[in-house]
Structure formats: C-alpha cells, structure tokens
Design an enzyme around this catalytic site. Sequence first.
Site, short mmCIF file in Angstrom:
data_model
loop_
_atom_site.label_atom_id
_atom_site.label_comp_id
_atom_site.label_asym_id
_atom_site.label_seq_id
_atom_site.Cartn_x
_atom_site.Cartn_y
_atom_site.Cartn_z
N HIS A 92 23.88 12.08 24.28
CA HIS A 92 24.32 10.75 23.83
C HIS A 92 25.85 10.71 23.80
O HIS A 92 26.49 11.71 23.43
CB HIS A 92 23.75 10.46 22.44
CG HIS A 92 23.90 9.03 22.03
ND1 HIS A 92 25.10 8.52 21.59
CD2 HIS A 92 23.03 8.00 22.03
CE1 HIS A 92 24.95 7.23 21.33
NE2 HIS A 92 23.69 6.89 21.59
N GLU A 162 23.34 4.55 29.61
CA GLU A 162 24.04 3.94 28.48
C GLU A 162 25.53 3.88 28.77
O GLU A 162 26.26 4.85 28.49
CB GLU A 162 23.81 4.79 27.23
CG GLU A 162 22.37 4.82 26.77
CD GLU A 162 22.31 4.91 25.26
OE1 GLU A 162 21.68 4.05 24.65
OE2 GLU A 162 22.94 5.82 24.69
P1 PGA Z 1 23.63 0.25 20.07
O1 PGA Z 1 23.47 1.83 20.35
O2 PGA Z 1 22.30 -0.36 20.40
O3 PGA Z 1 23.95 0.17 18.63
O4 PGA Z 1 24.72 -0.23 20.96
C1 PGA Z 1 22.85 2.30 21.48
C2 PGA Z 1 22.64 3.77 21.39
O5 PGA Z 1 22.91 4.42 20.39
O6 PGA Z 1 22.20 4.38 22.31
#
Ligand code: PGA
Length: 249
Positions: A92, A162
């Site tokens: 992440h 992401e």
């Molecule tokens: P968020 O976080 O939805 O708060 O932007 C996404 C994530 O932690 O992967």
Amino acid sequence: MILIGNWKMAPDTSVQAINLAKKIDKISKKYKKNLKVLLAVPFIHTGVVAKSLKSSILTGQSISSSKVVASTGSISASMARSYGIKYCIVGHSESRARGEDDKSINNQIKNLLEKGIKPVLCVGEKERDTHGWYLSSVKEQIENALSGVQKNSLKLVTIAYEPVWAIGSNSIRVATPSECQEMIIFIKKVLSDIYGDKLSNTVPILYGGSVDEKNASDFIDLGRADGLLVGRVSLDADKFGEIAKSISK
Ligand code: PGA
C-alpha cells in the site's frame, strides 16, 4: 466481484471495531451471491473482529518481510494465518511511504503464499506525467513484487491499482473511469508478458483511491475493474453498504 474495506489505522477501540465489523458483515451477507467483501483490519483488532465475521473475509495489512523471530514489532504470515486471515494487503502506498520497498514487498508476498494467504498487491504511480513514465513505474512495481512468484501461485494474487495522487484526504482528485480502464488493460498486459494470457486473466484487478458511494459503480461499469479497494468510506457502514449495493448488481 471483490470489495475491500481498508480500515487503515482505525477505529481506535476494539468495541468500535466489533460494532463496525458486525454492521459490515450484515451487508456482506446481503450481497454474498455476487460480492466477496474483504475487511482489511489493523492486526490488533483481528482477534475480536474474527469472531464477528460470518460472511466477510478477514484480511491483514502488511506482514513482516522477514521470518526471523528476532523482529520486534512485526507480524508473521504464520501468526496471521492462525487468526484466520485469508488475504493481506501488501505494498500500500502508505506503507511504501513508511519505508516498505520492493524487496520487502516481494518477500512478504512469498511469505504469505507459503502460508496460503492471498496477497493483495497495491501498485500505483505518484503522479501522472505527460510522457507515460507512470506506466513504467507501475510495470516495475509489478515485476519486482512478483519476482520469483511461480505460475501456480499467480491464481492466489489480486492486484489493486491505486494511483497515489487519488488516495486519502490529501488526494488531488479521484481517477476517471477511463484512466482506470487504461491502467487495468496495461496491468493485464504486464502480467501476460510474464505469465502468459491465460493465467494473467485469472488475476482480479481492482481500483482504489477516493472511491465513494457515488462514483463506485463507474469504476466497474466503465473502468472495467474487478472490484474496489475502499479506504475512508469503509469506516461508514451505511455508505460502504451503498457501494456494495451499487456494484453487486
Ligand atoms: P481512500 O483510500 O479510499 O480513503 O482514498 C484508499 C486506500 O487506502 O487504498
């Protein structure tokens, strides 16, 4: 279809964690036919949360890249498995920002696979430049993370795209469905270059970054994602439920 709720470093107390888990588990039950709900819970809450989950799947948030017992403050894949953890988020951007590098991510993935836990590998560029460098940075993240991962283990892997600029309360903006679709096609291509077409098609590719109850279905219908990784909004059971409803159609 996969929906992951990433609780990050919340909630503060075990009682709040149990209550939230129970509410979300009810939602998971309702949409069970079309949707797998994964709850990525801080490790300290996994023991109490595990008892409250019947329909959702207990998921971890990064484990140790080492197998050495002399690793104070770390959680091993064996420990995670003993709590019933089935999936684990790795790579992440918030963990990368704290020092998780490609080597550690690769080792974590191997440690998880060895214990039969499915890694959810997060990849994403820090910024979208106009020269297409963001594509090579994502390619490199995938290649390094999966280095040495054998073909027969690939079916256990999930990838979450992401874009860092779209994550969390400091995000610049949410990605557009077409940016999401472009990246999903690109990630499939990167996987297919390593593992071949047939195998790479078995890997679910999710989108994450500022997903909410209003934009969720666009990433599935237009963005062609196989699911979503939701951060902040996953701490609000009602809104998380609306996301589940909108993508489980
Ligand atoms: P968020 O976080 O939805 O708060 O932007 C996404 C994530 O932690 O992967």
